[in-house]
Scaffold this active site. Structure first.
Site, mmCIF file in Angstrom:
data_model
loop_
_atom_site.group_PDB
_atom_site.id
_atom_site.type_symbol
_atom_site.label_atom_id
_atom_site.label_comp_id
_atom_site.label_asym_id
_atom_site.label_seq_id
_atom_site.Cartn_x
_atom_site.Cartn_y
_atom_site.Cartn_z
ATOM 1 N N TYR A 15 0.878 -1.195 -0.026
ATOM 2 C CA TYR A 15 0.123 0.167 -0.121
ATOM 3 C C TYR A 15 0.816 1.116 0.095
ATOM 4 C CZ TYR A 15 -3.947 3.087 1.463
ATOM 5 O OH TYR A 15 -4.976 4.035 1.586
ATOM 6 N N LYS A 54 0.980 4.034 -2.862
ATOM 7 C CA LYS A 54 0.662 5.426 -2.803
ATOM 8 C C LYS A 54 1.613 6.273 -3.030
ATOM 9 C CE LYS A 54 -3.753 4.883 -1.506
ATOM 10 N NZ LYS A 54 -4.606 5.039 -2.521
#
Length: 266
Positions: free
Chosen positions: A165, A169
């Protein structure tokens, strides 16, 4: 008069959470909203709610990680409404695990939805944003279009258990800045929002969750304790940050990351 009167906006992951609230806020401000989601039921529900309130919306459902779907989504939008002014890349999932336990599938799945899919959508939007703008500029018309990519504080500082993640991001931030540099001359603003701990299905209490989605209470409280405002953010507060970047209020804001985190920077 709304901030987005006459604009056509695509929002991915718009069936729930921040995406849903963003769809409502956009519609309240005059935008025609394209609700893109994997699940047809919540997408249909928010479409119906917007229409009942007097707004205009259309649900177009599909798997954002399917390499064919971005083109389908963009082309159906333009076929129905004749234009594309705003693209919000919001869809996301988490597949948390410590690095030494994380599988290739867990890592790639999160990259696909958070980074690869936004890239493909932006690329497919080029004829209706970049090329359309070139024609307008030749005619002396100034018309701003907006791309808003949803990042996270995890992409700015990392987060234990989220190698996939956080990497995705962080990549979103890089993608955002490149688009700003390449497309800024065409009056296309590309910005990102980096959310902190926002109250959504993914951050709800795991102990009281009906679908086993969420965060354990002890961990939730640890996150909240780090926030100077001592509370989670609400989806509406997150959506209004996206609204700002989608509106004329941000016409000279480009390549930026707006952190919406209650003051939690560490």
């Amino acid at each position: 008069m709304g901030l987005l009167d006459g604009k056509v906006a695509i929002i991915t992951g718009a069936g729930r959470g921040i995406g849903r609230e963003t769809a409502l806020v956009f519609a309240e401000n005059g935008a025609t909203v394209i609700i893109s989601d994997m699940d047809a039921q919540p997408a249909a529900e928010i479409e119906s709610e917007i229409m009942k309130r007097g707004g205009q919306a259309l649900a177009i459902c599909g798997d954002i990680t399917d390499s064919r779907f971005p083109r389908t989504l963009i082309e159906k939008t333009v076929a129905e409404f004749g234009r594309l002014d705003i693209l919000v890349n919001n869809a996301g999932v988490t597949r948390d695990s410590l690095i030494h336990k994380m599988t290739d599938e867990q890592f790639q799945q999160v990259l696909d939805i958070h980074l690869v899919a936004p890239f493909r959508l932006i690329r497919e939007a080029a004829p209706y944003m970049r090329e359309a703008a070139k024609v307008e500029i030749e005619q002396g018309i100034v018309n701003y279009r907006k791309i808003i990519n949803v990042s996270s504080v995890s992409g700015l500082r990392g987060n234990m258990g989220q190698a996939n993640y956080s990497s995705a991001k962080a990549g979103v931030v890089g993608l955002t800045k490149v688009v700003a540099q390449e497309w800024g001359r065409y009056n296309i603003n590309s910005n990102a929002v980096a959310f902190g701990f926002i109250e959504t299905r993914m951050t709800q209490s795991l102990e009281s969750s009906e679908d086993q989605t969420g965060v354990p209470d002890k961990l939730r409280q640890m996150f909240i304790d780090k926030v100077p405002q001592k509370r989670t953010g609400q989806p509406r507060e997150a959506a209004e940050g996206i609204l700002y970047l989608a509106s004329p209020l941000s016409n000279y804001v480009n390549g930026q990351v707006l952190q919406i985190n209650g003051g939690s920077y560490t």
